[in-house]
Design an enzyme around this catalytic site. Structure first.
Site, PDB file in Angstrom:
ATOM      1  N   ASP A   5     -13.607 -18.556   4.922  1.00 63.23           N
ATOM      2  CA  ASP A   5     -12.835 -19.178   5.149  1.00 63.23           C
ATOM      3  C   ASP A   5     -12.428 -20.209   4.522  1.00 63.23           C
ATOM      4  O   ASP A   5     -13.140 -20.231   3.696  1.00 63.23           O
ATOM      5  CB  ASP A   5     -12.934 -19.679   6.692  1.00 63.23           C
ATOM      6  CG  ASP A   5     -12.073 -19.465   7.475  1.00 63.23           C
ATOM      7  OD1 ASP A   5     -11.112 -19.266   7.281  1.00 63.23           O
ATOM      8  OD2 ASP A   5     -12.623 -19.363   8.807  1.00 63.23           O
TER       9      ASP A   5
HETATM   10  C1  BGC Z   1      -9.080 -20.098   9.691  1.00 64.36           C
HETATM   11  C2  BGC Z   1      -9.148 -18.878   9.529  1.00 64.36           C
HETATM   12  C3  BGC Z   1      -7.507 -18.943   8.479  1.00 64.36           C
HETATM   13  C4  BGC Z   1      -7.515 -19.523   7.668  1.00 64.36           C
HETATM   14  C5  BGC Z   1      -6.523 -19.693   6.609  1.00 64.36           C
HETATM   15  C6  BGC Z   1      -9.393 -21.083   8.635  1.00 64.36           C
HETATM   16  O1  BGC Z   1      -9.080 -22.247   9.069  1.00 64.36           O
HETATM   17  O2  BGC Z   1     -10.043 -20.410  10.125  1.00 64.36           O
HETATM   18  O3  BGC Z   1      -8.414 -18.042  10.454  1.00 64.36           O
HETATM   19  O4  BGC Z   1      -7.478 -16.991   8.456  1.00 64.36           O
HETATM   20  O5  BGC Z   1      -7.838 -20.171   7.149  1.00 64.36           O
HETATM   21  O6  BGC Z   1      -5.601 -20.452   6.355  1.00 64.36           O
END
Ligand code: BGC
Length: 707
Positions: free
Chosen positions: A260
């Site tokens: 993530d």
């Molecule tokens: C979130 C994810 C997301 C990623 C990319 C993160 O902060 O937890 O769900 O896909 O950012 O934007």
């Protein structure tokens, strides 16, 4: 792909595992150098070796980035573009928790299909969706992005989403590869606080939390995003048990794992790595392929390999998976795949897509109360008040590209019937003359809720009441003796006791581009509401975590007539939720007969057929979701009091009676134990069929294994 892999230098290989934002490539790097570029400590060589891009705005941007990149790259492996397309690209659909309320996976598929068609015109190849995280805690802001508290329902919705994204296959334009997230157990953040610790038993993890991710993979998700939390004290992003034992070995997953946002680097804050070199080591050995928005691999992997700490084989395996994904997405044939301004103009926000969003919205609302005031008569005069009366902010979080300015408001769609409209929440802002105007209306519609910013990532709350004492507005209106209809806009279950005196209560969540029109059509009965709750609505915060599929305990509370003191209950609140999982009313009146089983003993190799007759005892046609739950009475481990195993959403004409049949197979009787294995034990089972988890008809049967 192995040939291609062998042509890469070690630096180029490592680059394939780096994901960065598009501005690294298109802005003047000298200007950017003081910002994120410097933070990541990436020189130009590393940037132009990167394998993938996070987030992109349009076809022009994508083509610009890809062109610049390919011009500079020695080996010319195209970048792959990934983005968060969660419930629509520009045509926005209801938020996932709302879609889950439809109990109609086909609608999730439609949402994902339209999302894929639109987003791929911007040159996006992978979406970070669906979110398969189960949550039992409405304080957690991200429940808005998920499909609720039940593993089976989440799994069915997730399958629909993945199917819709993939369409005819990720190699064809107009389709997206799906990245399921956040693996694993992210929805169990302690006290509902985002990014918080997760402490799950293996049993809960395997039986409740993991099944939906698995279903997404079975449906074809090609990537898995790790979660921010720890499991057994080890951050998911470097958790060998999750990424290697479960994902690769048990589930035989051959796709790509991705961290993530910055979650690889965050293992230092978790306290399991002292520096970025150790971060890189733990990532690659733990089973993480792509590193999103941090640069441990880019800056440290080469040395770790040359010093002999990391086997190059691990790098090669990860890179190969990335190359295979690019190949399967058709990027070697066309690096600009999908990106087309012309197509975007034709397809994005088309009338067809808006209609699709409207149809999904119709089925995503949940009627929580109706004493007969709904549907409204066409001649009723309406006063419309509350913070959502003329607000356009009804598309919900994660709608990056959504155009709020294009959406109609409730005030606009209801204008012909309105005698008064005020978009305000604070009772002190209303004057006597406002309330006098309300007196000219036949019915007052209160459009209440939490703002879009109250839910979503990093938007957890400790108190899940309606903000600004909005229920006072209801109390004030009631003094004028008016019928009230309360509409709720929110991204999580709320405490709704203060609203129970309203004549009708309609949970709208955030319904997307067609929010206002879809609500109008329900208010006037053009559409008969059919949603059911995918999460329990508690009576008090102290009940959380609250979910229908709990264990019985050794001292179960039997209900209001149970005067035994030493049972599992509270002194100050009932055990039951205010509105249970699976609950939702209709303008029709559905009546259920007794269940007929074709046999009362199911042998090892058999199935059981359960039939029930459902009557629409009304003059209004509509959908009913018939829910089937099972209880396994005795097993090696304590089993939940109820578990949703199947559901069928069926259309009924006025006064129509239909026999609904379910085939119970061994799959419905199996449970997953704490080793992650399927177990099927003989014994007594009860089948419950009904309109919600607390309104069912039941019948018993035995499952017998012949010696
Ligand atoms: C979130 C994810 C997301 C990623 C990319 C993160 O902060 O937890 O769900 O896909 O950012 O934007």
């Amino acid at each position: 792909m192995k040939d291609l892999l062998n042509q890469l230098t070690i630096k180029e290989k490592i680059g394939q595992l780096l994901q960065i934002a598009p501005f690294f490539f298109i802005k003047d790097l000298k200007i950017e150098v003081a910002g994120p570029v410097e933070e990541l400590n990436l020189n130009e060589e590393k940037i132009f070796n990167a394998g993938s891009v996070l987030g992109i705005g349009s076809a022009e941007e994508m083509m610009d980035v890809q062109e610049k990149y390919l011009k500079r790259s020695r080996i010319k492996i195209p970048l792959i573009f990934m983005a968060d397309i969660i419930h629509g690209y520009k045509t926005i659909f209801p938020v996932p928790i709302a879609m889950a309320s439809s109990f109609n996976p086909k609608l999730a598929e439609i949402c994902a299909r339209v999302s894929a068609i639109e987003a791929s015109t911007a040159g996006i190849h992978v979406t970070f969706s669906p979110m398969a995280d189960l949550s039992r805690d409405p304080r957690w802001g991200r429940v808005v992005e998920g499909f609720g508290e039940d593993p089976y329902l989440i799994g069915e919705m997730v399958k629909g989403m993945v199917k819709g994204y993939i369409g005819t296959g990720i190699n064809h334009p107009g389709n997206l590869a799906s990245c399921v997230k956040h693996f694993a157990g992210y929805g169990a953040s302690e006290a509902g606080r985002d990014y918080n610790t997760v402490d799950l038993s293996r049993l809960s993890l395997y039986s409740q939390y993991l099944p939906a991710y698995k279903k997404a993979l079975e449906a074809g998700s090609r990537l898995v995003m790790t979660s921010f939390n720890t499991i057994d004290g080890v951050p998911s992003t470097v958790n060998k048990f999750l990424l290697r034992d479960v994902l690769r070995e048990k589930w035989e997953f051959t796709g790509v794992t991705i961290s993530d946002y910055d979650s690889l680097k965050q293992i230092m804050a978790h306290g399991v790595a002292k520096d970025m070199e150790e971060v890189a080591y733990k990532g690659i050995t733990g089973g993480l392929d792509i590193e999103m928005a941090s640069s441990a691999y880019s800056n440290h992997l080469e040395k770790l390999i040359s010093d002999g700490y990391v086997d190059i084989q691990l790098l090669d395996e990860a890179v190969l998976r990335v190359l295979e994904l690019k190949r399967d997405c058709g990027l070697f044939e066309d690096p600009y795949k999908g990106a087309s301004t012309k197509l975007a103009e034709e397809l994005v926000l088309s009338a067809e897509h808006k209609l699709a969003s409207l149809e999904v919205a119709h089925e995503s609302m949940v009627l929580l109360k109706n004493d007969g005031v709904l549907p409204l008569s066409k001649t009723s005069k309406i006063a419309l008040i509350g913070p959502y009366a003329s607000s356009r902010a009804t598309i919900g979080p994660w709608s990056w590209h959504g155009r709020r300015d294009l959406h109609e408001t409730l005030e606009e769609v209801l204008k012909e019937q309105l005698v008064f409209c005020k978009n305000d929440v604070l009772i002190t802002n209303y004057t006597d003359s406002d309330f006098e105007k309300i007196a000219f209306a036949d019915v007052v519609i209160l459009a209440l809720g939490e703002s879009e910013e109250c839910s979503g990532e990093a938007h957890s709350k400790s108190n899940i009441v309606l903000p600004n004492k909005q229920d006072l507005l209801l109390k004030m209106v009631e003094k004028y003796g008016k019928k009230t209809v309360t509409l709720l806009f929110n991204g999580r279950p709320l405490l709704l006791q203060g609203l129970l005196s309203t004549n009708a209560l309609l949970e709208c969540w955030f319904l997307g581009s067609q929010s206002a029109l879809s609500i109008k059509e329900v208010l006037y009965g053009k559409i008969n509401p059919s949603g059911k709750l995918p999460m329990s609505f508690p009576r008090s915060i102290g009940q959380i975590p609250l979910y229908y599929n709990h264990l019985n305990t050794g001292r179960p509370y039997k209900g209001p007539n149970d005067h035994n003191v030493f049972v599992s209950k509270y002194l100050d609140v009932e055990n039951k939720p205010l509105f249970p999982f699976g609950y939702g009313l209709s303008y029709s009146n559905f009546e259920y007969s007794l269940i007929k089983l074709d046999k009362s003993i199911m042998l090892d190799n058999e199935t059981i057929e359960a039939k029930i007759t459902v009557l629409n005892n009304s003059d209004i046609a509509g959908y009913e979701t018939v829910e089937l739950y099972i209880k396994d009475h005795f097993a090696m481990i304590s089993r939940p009091v109820l578990e949703l195993k199947q559901f069928k959403k069926i259309w009924f004409e006025p006064n129509e009676c239909k026999e609904v049949s379910f085939i119970i197979t061994k799959e419905d009787l199996v449970y997953i134990n704490s080793d992650g294995n399927n177990v099927l034990e003989p014994g007594t089972f009860t089948l419950f069929i009904g309109k919600s988890s607390d309104q069912t008809i039941s019948e018993h049967f035995e499952y017998v294994i012949k010696k």
